[in-house]
Design a protein around this motif. Structure first.
Motif, mmCIF file in Angstrom:
data_model
loop_
_atom_site.group_PDB
_atom_site.id
_atom_site.type_symbol
_atom_site.label_atom_id
_atom_site.label_comp_id
_atom_site.label_asym_id
_atom_site.label_seq_id
_atom_site.Cartn_x
_atom_site.Cartn_y
_atom_site.Cartn_z
ATOM 1 N N LEU A 673 0.834 -1.210 0.000
ATOM 2 C CA LEU A 673 0.000 0.000 0.000
ATOM 3 C C LEU A 673 0.863 1.251 0.000
ATOM 4 O O LEU A 673 0.537 2.255 -0.656
ATOM 5 C CB LEU A 673 -0.930 -0.011 1.219
ATOM 6 N N GLU A 674 1.986 1.198 0.733
ATOM 7 C CA GLU A 674 2.891 2.344 0.757
ATOM 8 C C GLU A 674 3.513 2.577 -0.610
ATOM 9 O O GLU A 674 3.638 3.710 -1.072
ATOM 10 C CB GLU A 674 3.968 2.107 1.812
ATOM 11 N N GLN A 675 3.879 1.483 -1.303
ATOM 12 C CA GLN A 675 4.457 1.623 -2.637
ATOM 13 C C GLN A 675 3.439 2.208 -3.617
ATOM 14 O O GLN A 675 3.776 3.057 -4.458
ATOM 15 C CB GLN A 675 4.929 0.248 -3.128
ATOM 16 N N LEU A 676 2.199 1.754 -3.511
ATOM 17 C CA LEU A 676 1.162 2.285 -4.398
ATOM 18 C C LEU A 676 0.928 3.766 -4.114
ATOM 19 O O LEU A 676 0.713 4.568 -5.039
ATOM 20 C CB LEU A 676 -0.133 1.492 -4.212
ATOM 21 N N ARG A 677 0.956 4.152 -2.845
ATOM 22 C CA ARG A 677 0.769 5.558 -2.496
ATOM 23 C C ARG A 677 1.887 6.414 -3.082
ATOM 24 O O ARG A 677 1.659 7.531 -3.549
ATOM 25 C CB ARG A 677 0.730 5.700 -0.970
ATOM 26 N N GLU A 678 3.105 5.875 -3.083
ATOM 27 C CA GLU A 678 4.240 6.603 -3.650
ATOM 28 C C GLU A 678 4.044 6.852 -5.153
ATOM 29 O O GLU A 678 4.511 7.850 -5.700
ATOM 30 C CB GLU A 678 5.526 5.795 -3.424
ATOM 31 N N ARG A 679 3.379 5.893 -5.808
ATOM 32 C CA ARG A 679 3.271 5.972 -7.273
ATOM 33 C C ARG A 679 1.909 6.495 -7.727
ATOM 34 O O ARG A 679 1.490 6.262 -8.861
ATOM 35 C CB ARG A 679 3.500 4.586 -7.880
ATOM 36 N N LYS A 680 1.204 7.169 -6.831
ATOM 37 C CA LYS A 680 -0.152 7.615 -7.150
ATOM 38 C C LYS A 680 -0.182 8.489 -8.405
ATOM 39 O O LYS A 680 -0.962 8.252 -9.336
ATOM 40 C CB LYS A 680 -0.730 8.361 -5.943
ATOM 41 N N THR A 756 -0.985 -9.461 -2.900
ATOM 42 C CA THR A 756 -1.136 -8.749 -4.174
ATOM 43 C C THR A 756 -2.609 -8.608 -4.551
ATOM 44 O O THR A 756 -3.048 -7.552 -5.003
ATOM 45 C CB THR A 756 -0.380 -9.500 -5.279
ATOM 46 N N LEU A 757 -3.377 -9.660 -4.354
ATOM 47 C CA LEU A 757 -4.804 -9.598 -4.670
ATOM 48 C C LEU A 757 -5.534 -8.608 -3.760
ATOM 49 O O LEU A 757 -6.429 -7.871 -4.207
ATOM 50 C CB LEU A 757 -5.425 -10.991 -4.551
ATOM 51 N N LEU A 758 -5.136 -8.575 -2.465
ATOM 52 C CA LEU A 758 -5.765 -7.627 -1.545
ATOM 53 C C LEU A 758 -5.419 -6.183 -1.877
ATOM 54 O O LEU A 758 -6.164 -5.254 -1.528
ATOM 55 C CB LEU A 758 -5.338 -7.941 -0.108
ATOM 56 N N SER A 759 -4.274 -5.972 -2.539
ATOM 57 C CA SER A 759 -3.872 -4.606 -2.885
ATOM 58 C C SER A 759 -4.496 -4.121 -4.188
ATOM 59 O O SER A 759 -4.346 -2.948 -4.538
ATOM 60 C CB SER A 759 -2.349 -4.527 -2.991
ATOM 61 N N LEU A 760 -5.186 -5.008 -4.911
ATOM 62 C CA LEU A 760 -5.780 -4.587 -6.183
ATOM 63 C C LEU A 760 -6.895 -3.560 -6.010
ATOM 64 O O LEU A 760 -6.968 -2.594 -6.785
ATOM 65 C CB LEU A 760 -6.289 -5.811 -6.951
ATOM 66 N N PRO A 761 -7.823 -3.723 -5.031
ATOM 67 C CA PRO A 761 -8.857 -2.672 -4.882
ATOM 68 C C PRO A 761 -8.280 -1.283 -4.635
ATOM 69 O O PRO A 761 -8.702 -0.318 -5.296
ATOM 70 C CB PRO A 761 -9.687 -3.181 -3.690
ATOM 71 N N PRO A 762 -7.309 -1.113 -3.712
ATOM 72 C CA PRO A 762 -6.712 0.232 -3.586
ATOM 73 C C PRO A 762 -6.027 0.687 -4.871
ATOM 74 O O PRO A 762 -6.062 1.885 -5.201
ATOM 75 C CB PRO A 762 -5.690 0.073 -2.449
ATOM 76 N N LEU A 763 -5.418 -0.249 -5.597
ATOM 77 C CA LEU A 763 -4.760 0.106 -6.849
ATOM 78 C C LEU A 763 -5.768 0.666 -7.845
ATOM 79 O O LEU A 763 -5.509 1.679 -8.516
ATOM 80 C CB LEU A 763 -4.063 -1.121 -7.422
#
Length: 775
Positions: A673-680, A756-763
Motif C-alpha cells: 500500500l505504501e508503494q502504491l501511495r508513492e506511485r499515485k 497482491t490480490l488484496l492490494s488490487l482494490p486500492p490500486l
C-alpha cells in the motif's frame, strides 16, 4: 550531542506537523514497526508462558508411578487415572475418593465431587454442551457441579475433568490407582540436556526472529522517496547534509516510537485473542503472556535505535540538494564481494562443530547463533545484488512486462526490501525442516504394533473379566474383530519366588496369535521356552510341578496366590510375534485348564480391529469401555511414538511459523500500500494517457512476482546450505526434504499472491486521472 538532540527533535516534529505526507508516512511506519514489535513482545513472553504452564502442570501431578505411597489416613486421597481421547484430542481425567476430611484438593477445585458428580474445565464444559460432544457426553454422564479454575489447568483449551468415586481402595496398585497425601511430584526428575535439542531451540529462535528484525528495518524506510524530496526544502533554507540526515532520522524515530505504542496495543489485543484460540493443540491464558521486563526493555531500546541507524545508512547514497534529490543519475553497481563475506562468515562459525553430533559435548551457543544469523543476514545482502543483476538483463515483452521491468530497474533496492523478510523466513524454515526431518528418526521409534490388524487395545481391571468386556465390545458399532486374552505371572513359591514366567490365557484363536500351534482345543496347555530374556520357562515346565499364580512379589496381597500344577500333557511350542510386536514366552493356557479363582489374579487385554467405514468407531469403543467400569482402559495404537521434548519443540516451531507468516502477510500488505501511495501520480498519469487498468494491474503483479521468485530461489539455496551444515553438525546424513521445501516456498508464494490480490482494490482506486490534482 545537543545538535543531535535538536535535529532529531525537529525531525520528530516534522513527522506529525509536516502536513498530510508527514503523518501518513509516520502512521505507515508505525503500523509496520508495531506489527514487528508485537511479535517480538510475544516472543519474549513465550518463555514465561511455558514456565507458567509447566508450573501448573507440576502442581497438579498426582500419579508418579512411585512404589512408595502413604498409608491410609484422614489426609489421604485415592486417585484413578481416567484420561481419555476424543477425536484426536487428549482429555485428562481423574476419579477421586477422599479417605478423610483433610484429603488434598486438586489445584483449581473447590470441593470433591461425590459419586455421580463431576467437575470440568471450562473448555470441556463447552465441548460437552455442544452438538459435537454428544458421544463424549455418553462417556461422561455425571452431573457437572463445578468448573476447574485457571490454577488447575495448563492452558485455556485444556480439557480436564474430576469425577467422584467410591470403593477404590482394593485396586490401589501404584500405577492406575494411587494413594496420595498431597499434589505435586515430591521427587521431580530432571532430564539430561540434549545437545541436539538445544541446537534445535537455538535455530528455531534465530530463524523466527530474524524475519521480524528485517521487517522492522524495512518499515522505518516506508515513504523514503517522498520524504527525501521534502528534505530538499530544508537544504534550501540552510540545512547542511548531515543535519538533513539527522532530521530524517528523527522523523523515522517518531514513527518507530509510535510503532512501539501501537506494538504494545497490538500485543495486548493479541494476548486476549491468544487466550481463546488453540494452535497445534497449544493454548495459554492471557495472564501467562507477560514479557520479561529485561527483554521488553531491550526491544523498547533496540527498535528506535535501529530506526535511526537504518535511516542514516540508507541516506548515505542519496544526495539531497536544495533543488531536489539526486536519484536519477545512474547508480553505482552493487558490489558482490562483501555480500559473500556474510554467509561465508556464518559457515566459518558453524564449521568447527561439524560432526559433533549428540555424543561429543554441547554445541557452542554463541557460534550457533552467530553462524545462523550471518547466513540469514546474507540473504538480505545478496538479494538486492541478485535482483539488480537479473532485472538489468531483462528485455522487451508486453506493455505490462515492460512497465514492471523498467520500474524494477529504477528501484531494484525497494523491490528487494519488499521480499527480504519473506526470503529470510523461507530460508530459515527450509533449514529447520531439513534438520527436523534428519534427526526425526533419533526421537521417533517404532512401537512394534501391527496397526494393519488392530488399531486399539482394551485393558480390563477392577474385577471386570476380559471375556465380558470382549462380548460387549463385539456388539459395538465399528468393531470388526477382537482378539482377547488374559495375562498373569507364575512363580515357583508362594512368597518371594526365585523363578517366574508369564502366563497367557485365551481361546485357541487368541493363543495362535502368541505361538505356532499345530493343533489346539480347550483344555490344552503349552510352554514357550527360549524367548529372549526368558530364562525360567524351561526350568518351570516340568509336568507335575506346582506353580503359583500371581505371587505376592508382583504386587498382590499375600494369600491371594492360586496353586496350579503343570499337566502331564504339556506341549512345547515356538513363539511368534503377536499383534503388539512382542514374542511372549512362558505358559499358554486355554480356559478349561485354568484353576478356579485364577481369573481374579490376571489382567485382560483385547486387541480391536476397527471398520474404517464407520465414523467415530474409536469414540464408540471408548464409550463401551467407559460403561464397563473406571478401571477398564482403551488405548489407541500407532506405528510410532515420538519424544515429548522433540514434539514440543516442533510444536513451538509451528506456532512461531504461523505468527511469522501472519506478520509477513500484514507487513507485505502495508508495504504494498505504501508503494502504491508513492506511485499515485505516476499511475494517474499513465491512466490519463490511455493505459488500460488491466495492464497496470498486471504490471504490479509482475513487479511483485519477479523479486519474490528470485528471493525464493535464493532462500532455497541458502536454506539447503544451512540445513546441510546443521545436519552435519548433528552427525546426520544430509537428506533434502523436498516436500517441506516445496511446501514452504509454496506457502510464501501463496502469502505474496494473497497480498497482491488484496492490494488490487486500492490500486484500482488510485488509477484515476484526478490523482494528478495537487495543492
Amino acid at each position: 550531542m545537543n545538535q543531535w538532540g535538536r535535529d532529531l527533535a525537529l525531525g520528530f516534529r516534522f513527522a506529525f506537523a509536516g502536513g498530510r505526507e508527514g503523518w501518513t508516512r509516520a502512521v505507515l511506519t508505525a503500523v509496520g514497526v508495531g506489527l514487528g514489535v508485537a511479535l517480538l513482545l510475544l516472543t519474549t513472553a513465550i518463555p514465561n508462558a511455558l514456565a507458567a504452564r509447566d508450573d501448573r502442570g507440576a502442581a497438579r501431578t498426582d500419579i508418579t508411578f512411585s512404589a512408595e505411597m502413604p498409608a491410609k489416613a484422614d489426609d489421604t486421597l485415592l486417585v484413578v487415572e481416567a484420561s481419555t481421547v476424543f477425536r484426536g484430542t487428549d482429555v485428562r481425567g481423574r476419579i477421586l475418593e477422599p479417605e478423610g476430611p483433610r484429603a488434598p484438593l486438586p489445584p483449581g477445585v473447590d470441593r470433591f465431587p461425590a459419586a455421580g458428580e463431576m467437575v470440568v474445565s471450562p473448555a470441556l464444559k463447552r465441548v460437552l454442551e455442544s452438538g459435537d460432544g454428544a458421544l463424549l457426553r455418553e462417556r461422561l454422564p455425571e452431573r457437572i457441579v463445578g468448573t476447574v479454575r485457571q490454577s488447575g489447568l495448563v492452558g485455556s483449551a485444556d480439557l480436564t475433568f474430576y469425577r467422584g468415586g467410591e470403593g477404590l481402595a482394593p485396586y490401589v496398585d501404584g500405577g492406575q490407582v494411587v494413594r496420595i497425601d498431597r499434589y505435586g511430584d515430591p521427587n521431580p526428575s530432571r532430564e539430561k540436556s540434549d545437545p541436539v535439542l538445544i541446537l534445535l531451540i537455538l535455530v528455531v529462535l534465530v530463524a523466527l526472529l530474524m524475519p521480524v528484525a528485517v521487517f522492522i528495518a524495512a518499515a522505518v524506510r516506508f515513504g523514503g522517496e517522498r520524504r527525501d524530496r521534502r528534505l530538499a526544502a530544508l537544504r534550501l533554507v540552510g540545512s547542511d547534509g548531515r543535519m538533513t540526515r539527522r532530521i530524517a532520522a528523527g522523523e523515522a524515530l517518531a514513527g518507530a516510537l509510535l510503532g512501539l505504542v501501537l506494538g504494545a496495543v497490538f500485543f495486548l489485543i493479541g494476548r486476549q485473542i491468544a487466550g481463546s484460540v488453540e494452535v497445534f493443540r497449544f493454548s495459554v491464558f492471557p495472564d501467562d503472556l507477560n514479557p520479561s521486563p529485561a527483554l521488553a526493555l531491550l526491544v523498547a531500546m533496540a527498535v528506535p535505535a535501529a530506526a535511526v541507524l537504518v535511516t542514516l545508512l540508507a541516506l548515505r547514497g542519496v544526495v539531497i540538494e536544495p533543488l531536489g534529490v539526486v536519484r536519477t543519475a545512474k547508480p553505482a553497481r552493487r558490489r558482490l564481494w562483501w555480500r559473500l563475506l556474510l554467509p561465508l562468515g556464518g559457515l566459518a562459525l558453524l564449521y568447527p562443530m561439524v560432526g559433533q553430533g549428540n555424543e561429543d559435548g554441547d554445541f557452542n551457543q554463541y557460534l550457533v547463533v552467530g553462524g545462523v544469523m550471518l547466513l540469514l543476514i546474507g540473504v538480505t545482502a545478496l538479494l538486492p545484488w541478485i535482483v539488480e543483476t537479473v532485472v538489468g538483463r531483462l528485455g522487451g515483452g508486453g506493455i505490462a512486462w515492460q512497465l514492471a521491468v523498467r520500474r524494477l530497474q529504477l528501484s531494484s533496492g525497494t523491490a528487494a526490501r519488499l521480499v527480504n523478510g519473506v526470503a529470510v523466513a523461507v530460508a530459515g524454515a527450509i533449514a529447520l525442516q531439513m534438520l527436523f526431518a534428519g534427526v526425526d528418526s533419533d526421537y521417533t521409534k517404532s512401537t512394534g504394533y501391527d496397526v494393519s490388524q488392530a488399531q486399539m487395545q482394551v485393558t480390563s481391571g477392577g474385577g471386570v473379566g476380559i471375556e465380558d468386556a470382549a462380548e460387549r465390545l463385539r456388539g459395538t458399532e465399528g468393531v470388526r474383530r477382537i482378539v482377547a486374552h488374559s495375562e498373569g505371572w507364575l512363580g515357583d513359591r508362594r512368597l518371594d519366588p526365585e523363578k517366574g514366567a508369564s502366563v497367557t490365557v485365551g481361546d485357541c484363536a487368541a493363543l495362535r496369535e502368541q505361538a505356532r500351534l499345530t493343533s489346539c482345543r480347550d483344555g490344552d496347555v503349552f510352554a514357550v521356552p527360549g524367548v529372549e530374556y526368558d530364562t525360567d520357562t524351561a526350568r518351570l515346565a516340568v509336568p507335575g510341578r506346582t506353580l503359583y499364580l500371581d505371587p505376592s512379589y508382583a504386587g498382590s496381597t499375600p494369600g491371594r496366590e492360586v496353586a496350579w500344577q503343570v499337566p502331564a500333557d504339556l506341549r512345547k511350542v515356538e513363539a511368534r510375534r503377536d499383534l503388539s510386536g512382542m514374542e511372549r514366552g512362558g505358559f499358554l493356557i486355554t480356559p478349561k485348564a485354568l484353576p478356579e479363582g485364577a481369573a481374579q489374579a490376571m489382567t485382560g487385554r483385547a486387541y480391536i480391529a476397527l471398520d474404517p467405514s464407520v465414523s467415530d468407531a474409536r469414540e464408540r469403543v471408548r464409550n463401551t469401555v467407559a460403561a464397563l467400569g473406571p478401571l477398564v482402559r482403551a488405548e489407541d495404537w500407532s506405528a510410532t511414538e515420538e519424544s515429548n521434548r522433540f514434539a514440543s519443540i516442533r510444536t513451538g516451531l509451528f506456532v512461531g511459523a504461523v505468527c511469522v507468516l501472519m506478520l509477513i502477510g500484514a507487513s507485505l500488505l502495508v508495504s504494498q500500500l505504501e508503494q502504491l501511495r508513492e506511485r499515485k501520480k505516476l499511475l494517474s498519469a499513465l491512466v490519463a494517457f490511455g493505459t488500460r487498468r488491466r495492464t497496470l494491474s498486471l504490471s504490479v503483479l509482475w513487479q511483485t512476482a519477479i523479486p519474490i521468485t528470485l528471493g525464493l530461489l535464493l532462500a532455497s539455496a541458502v536454506g539447503l546450505t544451512l540445513g546441510a551444515v546443521l545436519l552435519r553438525m548433528t552427525d546426520t546424513a544430509v537428506r533434502v526434504d523436498w516436500g517441506s521445501l516445496l511446501s514452504m516456498t509454496g506457502a510464501a508464494a501463496g502469502v505474496v499472491l494473497a497480498v497482491t490480490l488484496l492490494s488490487l482494490p486500492p490500486l484500482l482506486r488510485l488509477m484515476r486521472p484526478d490523482g494528478l490534482r495537487t495543492e
